[in-house]
Design an enzyme around this catalytic site. Sequence first.
Site, short mmCIF file in Angstrom:
data_model
loop_
_atom_site.label_atom_id
_atom_site.label_comp_id
_atom_site.label_asym_id
_atom_site.label_seq_id
_atom_site.Cartn_x
_atom_site.Cartn_y
_atom_site.Cartn_z
N THR A 76 0.82 -1.22 0.00
CA THR A 76 0.00 0.00 0.00
C THR A 76 0.85 1.27 0.00
OG1 THR A 76 -0.13 -0.16 2.40
CG2 THR A 76 -1.97 -1.08 1.16
N ARG A 80 -1.84 -1.55 9.78
CA ARG A 80 -2.56 -0.33 9.37
C ARG A 80 -3.35 -0.52 8.09
NH1 ARG A 80 2.17 2.44 11.01
NH2 ARG A 80 3.02 2.32 8.93
N CYS A 92 17.58 4.94 -4.78
CA CYS A 92 17.09 5.56 -6.02
C CYS A 92 18.10 6.51 -6.67
CB CYS A 92 15.78 6.29 -5.76
SG CYS A 92 15.73 7.15 -4.17
N SER A 117 8.33 12.25 -3.31
CA SER A 117 7.70 10.92 -3.38
C SER A 117 8.60 9.85 -2.77
CB SER A 117 7.34 10.55 -4.82
OG SER A 117 8.51 10.47 -5.61
N LYS A 157 25.18 6.55 1.09
CA LYS A 157 24.66 5.47 0.25
C LYS A 157 25.16 5.65 -1.18
CE LYS A 157 20.36 4.80 2.87
NZ LYS A 157 18.91 5.10 2.93
N HIS A 180 13.69 12.39 -9.61
CA HIS A 180 14.92 12.95 -9.04
C HIS A 180 15.79 13.50 -10.17
CE1 HIS A 180 13.83 11.25 -5.29
NE2 HIS A 180 14.79 10.36 -5.11
N ASN A 188 12.11 8.31 -9.78
CA ASN A 188 12.69 7.66 -8.59
C ASN A 188 11.85 6.49 -8.10
OD1 ASN A 188 11.09 10.17 -8.02
ND2 ASN A 188 11.07 9.31 -5.96
O1 25A Z 1 14.24 2.23 5.80
P1 25A Z 1 14.43 2.59 4.35
O2 25A Z 1 14.99 1.47 3.55
O3 25A Z 1 15.24 3.83 4.18
O4 25A Z 1 12.92 2.86 3.75
C1 25A Z 1 11.96 3.74 4.39
C2 25A Z 1 10.69 3.95 3.57
O5 25A Z 1 11.07 4.52 2.36
C3 25A Z 1 10.16 4.10 1.36
C4 25A Z 1 9.13 3.18 1.90
O6 25A Z 1 7.94 3.94 2.26
C5 25A Z 1 9.86 2.71 3.16
O7 25A Z 1 8.90 2.36 4.13
N1 25A Z 1 11.07 3.55 0.38
C6 25A Z 1 11.92 2.52 0.47
N2 25A Z 1 12.64 2.43 -0.62
C7 25A Z 1 12.26 3.43 -1.42
C8 25A Z 1 12.67 3.90 -2.71
N3 25A Z 1 13.63 3.30 -3.40
C9 25A Z 1 11.25 4.15 -0.78
N4 25A Z 1 10.67 5.20 -1.32
C10 25A Z 1 11.07 5.58 -2.54
N5 25A Z 1 12.03 4.97 -3.23
P2 25A Z 1 6.53 3.87 1.49
O8 25A Z 1 5.65 4.90 2.06
O9 25A Z 1 6.66 3.79 0.04
O10 25A Z 1 5.96 2.44 1.86
C11 25A Z 1 5.56 2.11 3.07
C12 25A Z 1 4.90 0.72 2.88
O11 25A Z 1 5.48 -0.15 3.80
C13 25A Z 1 4.45 -0.76 4.59
N6 25A Z 1 4.93 -1.08 5.89
C14 25A Z 1 5.53 -0.29 6.77
N7 25A Z 1 5.84 -0.98 7.88
C15 25A Z 1 5.43 -2.24 7.68
C16 25A Z 1 4.84 -2.31 6.41
N8 25A Z 1 4.32 -3.44 5.92
C17 25A Z 1 4.37 -4.53 6.70
N9 25A Z 1 4.91 -4.54 7.92
C18 25A Z 1 5.44 -3.44 8.45
N10 25A Z 1 5.98 -3.45 9.68
C19 25A Z 1 3.39 0.28 4.61
O12 25A Z 1 2.14 -0.24 4.85
C20 25A Z 1 3.44 0.80 3.20
O13 25A Z 1 2.74 -0.10 2.37
P3 25A Z 1 1.24 0.34 6.03
O14 25A Z 1 0.16 -0.69 6.21
O15 25A Z 1 2.10 0.69 7.20
O16 25A Z 1 0.64 1.65 5.60
C21 25A Z 1 -0.47 1.56 4.81
C22 25A Z 1 -1.23 2.87 4.84
O17 25A Z 1 -1.02 3.58 6.02
C23 25A Z 1 -0.54 4.92 5.76
N11 25A Z 1 0.49 5.15 6.74
C24 25A Z 1 1.79 4.89 6.59
N12 25A Z 1 2.46 5.24 7.67
C25 25A Z 1 1.54 5.73 8.54
C26 25A Z 1 0.29 5.68 7.96
N13 25A Z 1 -0.83 6.08 8.58
C27 25A Z 1 -0.71 6.55 9.81
N14 25A Z 1 0.46 6.63 10.45
C28 25A Z 1 1.60 6.24 9.86
N15 25A Z 1 2.78 6.34 10.50
C29 25A Z 1 -0.09 4.90 4.38
O18 25A Z 1 -0.42 6.09 3.73
C30 25A Z 1 -0.79 3.74 3.73
O19 25A Z 1 -1.93 4.17 3.04
O1 L14 Z 2 17.60 4.14 0.75
O2 L14 Z 2 13.53 9.70 1.23
O3 L14 Z 2 16.14 3.58 -0.73
O4 L14 Z 2 13.78 10.05 -0.90
C1 L14 Z 2 14.76 5.78 -0.61
C2 L14 Z 2 13.94 7.00 -0.38
C3 L14 Z 2 16.38 6.59 1.10
C4 L14 Z 2 15.54 7.84 1.27
C5 L14 Z 2 16.52 4.32 0.18
C6 L14 Z 2 13.99 9.39 0.14
C7 L14 Z 2 15.59 5.43 0.60
C8 L14 Z 2 14.82 8.15 0.00
#
Ligand code: 25A
Ligand code: L14
Length: 336
Positions: free
Chosen positions: A12, A40, A129, A159, A216, A245, A318
């Site tokens: 999601t 969530r 990215c 994003s 990174k 980006h 990105n």
């Molecule tokens: O740690 P890193 O590697 O640096 O990555 C950190 C974050 O960066 C994004 C991605 O966020 C990741 O969580 N990301 C990673 N690589 C990326 C890249 N290359 C990148 N972004 C861009 N380029 P994201 O927002 O894209 O995705 C989050 C998804 O992860 C699910 N999730 C989180 N924790 C989880 C989990 N799934 C399973 N188990 C877990 N423990 C998350 O699902 C989402 O699908 P969700 O169920 O948590 O959220 C679904 C809905 O809820 C909203 N929401 C999100 N956070 C909150 C929230 N609502 C209230 N409070 C919140 N804190 C969302 O809008 C969504 O609709």
């Molecule tokens: O390491 O916030 O893949 O734009 C990707 C999303 C780092 C942060 C990763 C952002 C993340 C980045």
Amino acid sequence: MSKKVVAVVGATGVVGRQMMETLEKRNFPLARLVPLASERSRGKTVSFKGETIPVEVLSDKSFEGIDIALFSAGGGTSRKYASAAVASGAVVIDNSSAFRMDPDVPLVVPEVNADALKSHKGIIANPNCSTTQMVVVLKPLHDAARIRRVVVSTYQAVSGAGIAAITELEEQTRALLAGESYAPRIFPHQIAFNCLPQIPQSDAFLDNGYTSEEMKMVDETRKILGDESIAVTATTVRVPVINGHSESINVQTEKKLSAAEARDILSKAPGVVVQDNPAEQLYPIAPCATGKYDTFVGRIREDISHESALDMWVVSDNLLKGAALNTVQIAEALLA
Ligand code: 25A
Ligand code: L14
């Protein structure tokens, strides 16, 4: 080719959604899609190939019968669940930063180092990215002229920080235009009408003064190009752009390349499109790169301050090449 059962962890999120769309658009040979997310997302559905599929809550038991698990739910989730997926027999392609620098985990951009896939032990990492779009351009230049040093500044879209970050830029822009105030929630300061030299939002700064995003780009670039002798320095900046980006890259090479030679090399490089016609004000821009699979390069010119260096401007989606597309390309390469 036998069809695969594919799970998307973080289905999601912005990246998870793009993963499913990319699997659909590229006609990945799927037996079944299993969307997984956190508590969530309980009760939510995703639409895939005209079907409505319920999102399942992720647990250690989610991976029975899964062939390939695409993770994009942050590093913590990957660290917690990737081993369970591998133990169940799945190959994990992880979009988080959790395993990228692990010597046992290949870090792959298929156009650059698809060979590294052969050595995987169940987990394959998808690069950051900003690194991914840079290395598709650096690789052919490195092959032709041996890169010695890279100086990069990024202009990163919101994003990358997820759905809530996109909402913050949109709502804050509207609020400020209406003369209202809007307190930052996701970003450390105002992002509308501003640039922030800090990525990510929390725990960004390291002891050496760089951010984790900048390091990174340094570490991952060397690992992917397989050359620790390449010097890299980066400044990563968040800008008020929704998606796509942009990067200003200065590349010093051992052998001098003219701008024309670089244009010629890059025009033949896989996944790269040269958009470089100053006379028509043609150069890559984020809105045009959005939704595209390629990485776009322009403003290619010889650095007047150095005898053997080039400057260029590199733009990509990105969420696609920087995340979802590269992950799906890795899955495709595994099948091939
Ligand atoms: O740690 P890193 O590697 O640096 O990555 C950190 C974050 O960066 C994004 C991605 O966020 C990741 O969580 N990301 C990673 N690589 C990326 C890249 N290359 C990148 N972004 C861009 N380029 P994201 O927002 O894209 O995705 C989050 C998804 O992860 C699910 N999730 C989180 N924790 C989880 C989990 N799934 C399973 N188990 C877990 N423990 C998350 O699902 C989402 O699908 P969700 O169920 O948590 O959220 C679904 C809905 O809820 C909203 N929401 C999100 N956070 C909150 C929230 N609502 C209230 N409070 C919140 N804190 C969302 O809008 C969504 O609709
Ligand atoms: O390491 O916030 O893949 O734009 C990707 C999303 C780092 C942060 C990763 C952002 C993340 C980045």
